[in-house]
Design a protein around this motif. Sequence first.
Motif, PDB file in Angstrom:
ATOM      1  N   THR A 151      -0.892  10.064  -5.985  1.00  0.00           N
ATOM      2  CA  THR A 151      -1.756   9.751  -7.116  1.00  0.00           C
ATOM      3  C   THR A 151      -2.440   8.409  -6.894  1.00  0.00           C
ATOM      4  OG1 THR A 151      -0.018   8.651  -8.392  1.00  0.00           O
ATOM      5  CG2 THR A 151      -0.282  11.033  -8.741  1.00  0.00           C
ATOM      6  N   LYS A 168      -2.429   2.164  -6.731  1.00  0.00           N
ATOM      7  CA  LYS A 168      -2.652   0.899  -7.449  1.00  0.00           C
ATOM      8  C   LYS A 168      -1.341   0.226  -7.822  1.00  0.00           C
ATOM      9  CE  LYS A 168      -7.158   2.377  -9.076  1.00  0.00           C
ATOM     10  NZ  LYS A 168      -7.994   2.787 -10.201  1.00  0.00           N
ATOM     11  N   ASP A 169      -0.367   1.006  -8.329  1.00  0.00           N
ATOM     12  CA  ASP A 169       0.922   0.430  -8.738  1.00  0.00           C
ATOM     13  C   ASP A 169       1.665  -0.185  -7.559  1.00  0.00           C
ATOM     14  OD1 ASP A 169       0.454   1.191 -11.344  1.00  0.00           O
ATOM     15  OD2 ASP A 169       1.862   2.890 -11.316  1.00  0.00           O
ATOM     16  N   LEU A 170       1.571   0.463  -6.369  1.00  0.00           N
ATOM     17  CA  LEU A 170       2.245  -0.050  -5.173  1.00  0.00           C
ATOM     18  C   LEU A 170       1.412  -1.101  -4.446  1.00  0.00           C
ATOM     19  CD1 LEU A 170       3.620   3.333  -3.783  1.00  0.00           C
ATOM     20  CD2 LEU A 170       4.957   1.466  -4.779  1.00  0.00           C
ATOM     21  N   GLU A 171       0.194  -1.331  -4.962  1.00  0.00           N
ATOM     22  CA  GLU A 171      -0.731  -2.296  -4.364  1.00  0.00           C
ATOM     23  C   GLU A 171      -0.961  -2.002  -2.883  1.00  0.00           C
ATOM     24  OE1 GLU A 171       0.819  -6.181  -5.303  1.00  0.00           O
ATOM     25  OE2 GLU A 171       0.503  -5.907  -7.448  1.00  0.00           O
ATOM     26  N   ARG A 231      -2.993   6.367  -9.159  1.00  0.00           N
ATOM     27  CA  ARG A 231      -2.193   5.421  -9.934  1.00  0.00           C
ATOM     28  C   ARG A 231      -1.097   4.803  -9.067  1.00  0.00           C
ATOM     29  NH1 ARG A 231       0.679   6.482 -15.799  1.00  0.00           N
ATOM     30  NH2 ARG A 231       1.645   4.434 -15.950  1.00  0.00           N
ATOM     31  N   SER A 232      -0.448   5.626  -8.219  1.00  0.00           N
ATOM     32  CA  SER A 232       0.594   5.109  -7.333  1.00  0.00           C
ATOM     33  C   SER A 232       0.022   4.142  -6.297  1.00  0.00           C
ATOM     34  CB  SER A 232       1.320   6.250  -6.625  1.00  0.00           C
ATOM     35  OG  SER A 232       2.091   6.989  -7.545  1.00  0.00           O
TER      36      SER A 232
END
Length: 72
Positions: free
Chosen positions: A42, A47-50, A44-45
């Motif tokens: 995703t 971005k969340d994991l940078e 989103r992942s």
Amino acid sequence: MSIEKINARNQFKGKISNIILGDVLSEVDVDTPGGTVTSVITTRSVKDLELQIGTEVVALVKATEVSLAKLL
């Protein structure tokens, strides 16, 4: 966050070489000693994991099915 143990035996350490961002899903290419592994995760992942090009990661592969095709 760190991982002490994991049950996935197929682990490939490498660096991210390319990211194609989509609205919902993204493709992340990881260069490993054995070749390039592409993961679809995703956005989103990502971005969340940078995640970015050059980030060191471990690609964890756990599959219940592997398909083969005979080459001509």
